[in-house]
Design a protein around this motif. Sequence first.
Motif, PDB file in Angstrom:
ATOM      1  N   ALA A 100      -4.501  -0.699   6.176  1.00  0.00           N
ATOM      2  CA  ALA A 100      -4.707  -0.138   4.734  1.00  0.00           C
ATOM      3  C   ALA A 100      -5.022   1.511   5.119  1.00  0.00           C
ATOM      4  O   ALA A 100      -4.544   2.417   4.205  1.00  0.00           O
ATOM      5  CB  ALA A 100      -5.836  -0.467   4.099  1.00  0.00           C
ATOM      6  N   ILE A 101      -5.627   1.691   6.261  1.00  0.00           N
ATOM      7  CA  ILE A 101      -5.730   3.115   6.426  1.00  0.00           C
ATOM      8  C   ILE A 101      -4.403   3.915   6.832  1.00  0.00           C
ATOM      9  O   ILE A 101      -4.095   4.950   6.273  1.00  0.00           O
ATOM     10  CB  ILE A 101      -6.578   3.363   7.803  1.00  0.00           C
ATOM     11  N   ALA A 102      -3.455   3.325   7.426  1.00  0.00           N
ATOM     12  CA  ALA A 102      -2.086   3.699   7.716  1.00  0.00           C
ATOM     13  C   ALA A 102      -1.258   3.731   6.483  1.00  0.00           C
ATOM     14  O   ALA A 102      -0.397   4.779   6.222  1.00  0.00           O
ATOM     15  CB  ALA A 102      -1.305   2.992   8.585  1.00  0.00           C
ATOM     16  N   ASN A 103      -1.594   3.284   5.495  1.00  0.00           N
ATOM     17  CA  ASN A 103      -1.058   3.246   4.072  1.00  0.00           C
ATOM     18  C   ASN A 103      -1.381   4.509   3.589  1.00  0.00           C
ATOM     19  O   ASN A 103      -0.557   4.976   2.492  1.00  0.00           O
ATOM     20  CB  ASN A 103      -1.542   2.120   3.391  1.00  0.00           C
ATOM     21  N   ARG A 104      -2.405   5.077   3.849  1.00  0.00           N
ATOM     22  CA  ARG A 104      -2.762   6.277   3.286  1.00  0.00           C
ATOM     23  C   ARG A 104      -2.205   7.779   3.996  1.00  0.00           C
ATOM     24  O   ARG A 104      -2.680   8.790   3.565  1.00  0.00           O
ATOM     25  CB  ARG A 104      -4.329   6.497   3.184  1.00  0.00           C
ATOM     26  N   ALA A 105      -1.547   7.489   5.134  1.00  0.00           N
ATOM     27  CA  ALA A 105      -1.146   8.548   6.126  1.00  0.00           C
ATOM     28  C   ALA A 105      -0.311   9.462   5.066  1.00  0.00           C
ATOM     29  O   ALA A 105       0.751   8.769   4.473  1.00  0.00           O
ATOM     30  CB  ALA A 105      -0.770   8.189   7.248  1.00  0.00           C
ATOM     31  N   PRO A 106      -0.206  10.750   5.325  1.00  0.00           N
ATOM     32  CA  PRO A 106       1.126  11.608   4.846  1.00  0.00           C
ATOM     33  C   PRO A 106       2.506  11.042   5.399  1.00  0.00           C
ATOM     34  O   PRO A 106       2.567  10.559   6.611  1.00  0.00           O
ATOM     35  CB  PRO A 106       0.438  12.902   5.068  1.00  0.00           C
ATOM     36  N   ALA A 107       3.392  11.248   4.459  1.00  0.00           N
ATOM     37  CA  ALA A 107       4.782  11.094   5.033  1.00  0.00           C
ATOM     38  C   ALA A 107       5.218  11.589   6.218  1.00  0.00           C
ATOM     39  O   ALA A 107       5.979  11.060   6.954  1.00  0.00           O
ATOM     40  CB  ALA A 107       5.724  11.373   4.009  1.00  0.00           C
ATOM     41  N   ARG A 176      -9.025   9.111   5.797  1.00  0.00           N
ATOM     42  CA  ARG A 176      -9.054   8.449   7.115  1.00  0.00           C
ATOM     43  C   ARG A 176     -10.004   7.107   6.958  1.00  0.00           C
ATOM     44  O   ARG A 176     -10.080   6.294   7.824  1.00  0.00           O
ATOM     45  CB  ARG A 176      -9.816   9.080   8.171  1.00  0.00           C
ATOM     46  N   GLU A 177     -10.205   6.655   5.553  1.00  0.00           N
ATOM     47  CA  GLU A 177     -10.747   5.326   5.390  1.00  0.00           C
ATOM     48  C   GLU A 177      -9.967   4.738   4.254  1.00  0.00           C
ATOM     49  O   GLU A 177      -9.177   5.308   3.646  1.00  0.00           O
ATOM     50  CB  GLU A 177     -12.032   5.685   4.817  1.00  0.00           C
ATOM     51  N   PRO A 178     -10.036   3.215   4.346  1.00  0.00           N
ATOM     52  CA  PRO A 178      -9.098   2.495   3.282  1.00  0.00           C
ATOM     53  C   PRO A 178      -9.672   2.756   1.878  1.00  0.00           C
ATOM     54  O   PRO A 178     -10.978   3.088   1.839  1.00  0.00           O
ATOM     55  CB  PRO A 178      -9.521   0.923   3.858  1.00  0.00           C
ATOM     56  N   SER A 179      -8.958   2.745   1.030  1.00  0.00           N
ATOM     57  CA  SER A 179      -9.408   2.833  -0.300  1.00  0.00           C
ATOM     58  C   SER A 179      -8.935   1.535  -1.022  1.00  0.00           C
ATOM     59  O   SER A 179      -8.139   0.655  -0.449  1.00  0.00           O
ATOM     60  CB  SER A 179      -8.491   3.878  -1.015  1.00  0.00           C
ATOM     61  N   VAL A 180      -9.612   1.213  -2.181  1.00  0.00           N
ATOM     62  CA  VAL A 180      -9.096  -0.056  -3.055  1.00  0.00           C
ATOM     63  C   VAL A 180      -7.754  -0.046  -3.155  1.00  0.00           C
ATOM     64  O   VAL A 180      -6.858  -1.089  -2.908  1.00  0.00           O
ATOM     65  CB  VAL A 180      -9.713  -0.065  -4.237  1.00  0.00           C
ATOM     66  N   GLU A 181      -6.832   1.179  -3.308  1.00  0.00           N
ATOM     67  CA  GLU A 181      -5.499   1.215  -3.778  1.00  0.00           C
ATOM     68  C   GLU A 181      -4.822   0.933  -2.369  1.00  0.00           C
ATOM     69  O   GLU A 181      -3.737   0.154  -2.525  1.00  0.00           O
ATOM     70  CB  GLU A 181      -5.114   2.560  -4.314  1.00  0.00           C
ATOM     71  N   SER A 182      -5.177   1.536  -1.182  1.00  0.00           N
ATOM     72  CA  SER A 182      -4.338   1.201  -0.132  1.00  0.00           C
ATOM     73  C   SER A 182      -4.613  -0.144   0.405  1.00  0.00           C
ATOM     74  O   SER A 182      -3.677  -0.746   0.992  1.00  0.00           O
ATOM     75  CB  SER A 182      -4.659   2.212   0.952  1.00  0.00           C
ATOM     76  N   LEU A 183      -5.800  -0.792   0.219  1.00  0.00           N
ATOM     77  CA  LEU A 183      -5.984  -2.253   0.387  1.00  0.00           C
ATOM     78  C   LEU A 183      -4.936  -3.126  -0.232  1.00  0.00           C
ATOM     79  O   LEU A 183      -4.488  -4.107   0.436  1.00  0.00           O
ATOM     80  CB  LEU A 183      -7.459  -2.395   0.311  1.00  0.00           C
ATOM     81  N   TYR A 184      -5.231  -2.987  -1.628  1.00  0.00           N
ATOM     82  CA  TYR A 184      -4.070  -3.684  -2.222  1.00  0.00           C
ATOM     83  C   TYR A 184      -2.660  -3.672  -2.055  1.00  0.00           C
ATOM     84  O   TYR A 184      -1.985  -4.604  -1.955  1.00  0.00           O
ATOM     85  CB  TYR A 184      -4.265  -3.505  -3.968  1.00  0.00           C
ATOM     86  N   ALA A 185      -2.393  -2.349  -1.892  1.00  0.00           N
ATOM     87  CA  ALA A 185      -0.949  -1.978  -1.531  1.00  0.00           C
ATOM     88  C   ALA A 185      -0.592  -2.732  -0.163  1.00  0.00           C
ATOM     89  O   ALA A 185       0.628  -3.210  -0.093  1.00  0.00           O
ATOM     90  CB  ALA A 185      -0.678  -0.461  -1.310  1.00  0.00           C
ATOM     91  N   ALA A 186      -1.292  -2.443   0.630  1.00  0.00           N
ATOM     92  CA  ALA A 186      -1.004  -3.281   2.245  1.00  0.00           C
ATOM     93  C   ALA A 186      -1.027  -4.767   2.010  1.00  0.00           C
ATOM     94  O   ALA A 186      -0.371  -5.530   2.667  1.00  0.00           O
ATOM     95  CB  ALA A 186      -2.139  -2.838   3.049  1.00  0.00           C
ATOM     96  N   SER A 187      -1.787  -5.261   1.007  1.00  0.00           N
ATOM     97  CA  SER A 187      -1.775  -6.776   0.965  1.00  0.00           C
ATOM     98  C   SER A 187      -0.700  -7.235   0.160  1.00  0.00           C
ATOM     99  O   SER A 187      -0.268  -8.487   0.477  1.00  0.00           O
ATOM    100  CB  SER A 187      -2.997  -7.207  -0.147  1.00  0.00           C
ATOM    101  N   ARG A 188       0.135  -6.806  -0.382  1.00  0.00           N
ATOM    102  CA  ARG A 188       1.581  -6.961  -1.104  1.00  0.00           C
ATOM    103  C   ARG A 188       2.764  -7.518   0.048  1.00  0.00           C
ATOM    104  O   ARG A 188       3.385  -8.127  -0.449  1.00  0.00           O
ATOM    105  CB  ARG A 188       2.021  -5.800  -1.824  1.00  0.00           C
ATOM    106  N   GLY A 189       2.200  -7.260   1.208  1.00  0.00           N
ATOM    107  CA  GLY A 189       3.459  -7.587   2.235  1.00  0.00           C
ATOM    108  C   GLY A 189       2.793  -8.593   2.790  1.00  0.00           C
ATOM    109  O   GLY A 189       3.324  -9.236   3.962  1.00  0.00           O
ATOM    110  N   ILE A 190       1.634  -9.311   2.721  1.00  0.00           N
ATOM    111  CA  ILE A 190       0.970 -10.053   3.665  1.00  0.00           C
ATOM    112  C   ILE A 190       0.941 -11.755   2.836  1.00  0.00           C
ATOM    113  O   ILE A 190       0.364 -11.490   1.469  1.00  0.00           O
ATOM    114  CB  ILE A 190      -0.483  -9.849   3.852  1.00  0.00           C
ATOM    115  N   ALA A 191       1.285 -12.714   3.146  1.00  0.00           N
ATOM    116  CA  ALA A 191       1.115 -13.948   2.898  1.00  0.00           C
ATOM    117  C   ALA A 191      -0.198 -14.449   2.567  1.00  0.00           C
ATOM    118  O   ALA A 191      -1.087 -14.277   3.178  1.00  0.00           O
ATOM    119  CB  ALA A 191       1.984 -14.944   3.259  1.00  0.00           C
ATOM    120  N   PRO A 192      -0.547 -14.877   1.341  1.00  0.00           N
ATOM    121  CA  PRO A 192      -1.990 -15.528   1.104  1.00  0.00           C
ATOM    122  C   PRO A 192      -2.381 -16.764   2.278  1.00  0.00           C
ATOM    123  O   PRO A 192      -1.307 -17.327   2.765  1.00  0.00           O
ATOM    124  CB  PRO A 192      -2.141 -16.214  -0.332  1.00  0.00           C
TER     125      PRO A 192
END
Length: 225
Positions: A100-107, A176-192
């Motif tokens: 989730a932290i990596a999901n927030r990194a700049p391009a 440098r911390e996870p956010s609600v948005e980045s946690l949710y975005a990261a979850s989209r590629g993970i199976a329940p």
Amino acid sequence: MGEHWLVIDTASRTGRLGLVRDGTVVGAAALDAARRHARDLTPAAAALLDAAGVKPAGLTGVVVSVGPGSFTGLRVGIMAAKALSYATGCALVAVPTFAAIANRAPAEAANLWVIADALQGQAYLQRYRGGEAVEPLRIVTAAEVLPAAPADVWFSGPGVATFEPLLADRSAAAEREPSVESLYAASRGIAPLTRAEMFELEPLYLRGSSAEEAAKKQAHEGGSP
């Protein structure tokens, strides 16, 4: 009705909750920075759902960060997520906090090292390239590994502030911390998780709590000749 996901992060010093409806965050709350997550989490989650007019039984699923991070905080968050999933039958998705932290990194941070303080001069480290993890999470000796990072490495994660003197002039992500948005975005590629996996879910910590580590050290020293 659409999809409703409750997002739980207790890996960080300030825990956070969020409610996501059809991919959009419609409510968020910060938990007590004193880490009283066990006291605050349930009423905060109930208030979020109530404000959005969503019953627990109406949740599509729960997204929970699994670390590394605060050992006690992670256990509280994971236990709450497991209990809610079990009680309502909704899906449970476990997201590594560093993803989730990596999901927030700049391009431009194509070569990214996410780090956190593992105490005693050690650091949690996981390398990402193009937003994808290229190695498992590991614990390294900070003074040996971090200064040897290639010149094009960007750093992110809560360990940046701790180990800043070792990072020389390398770039660091602002968020440098996870956010609600980045946690949710990261979850989209993970199976329940399956029901069996849910019961077995534990914090991604690589070692025991401080108390467990101290007990091991004491036992080792007591057994030394």
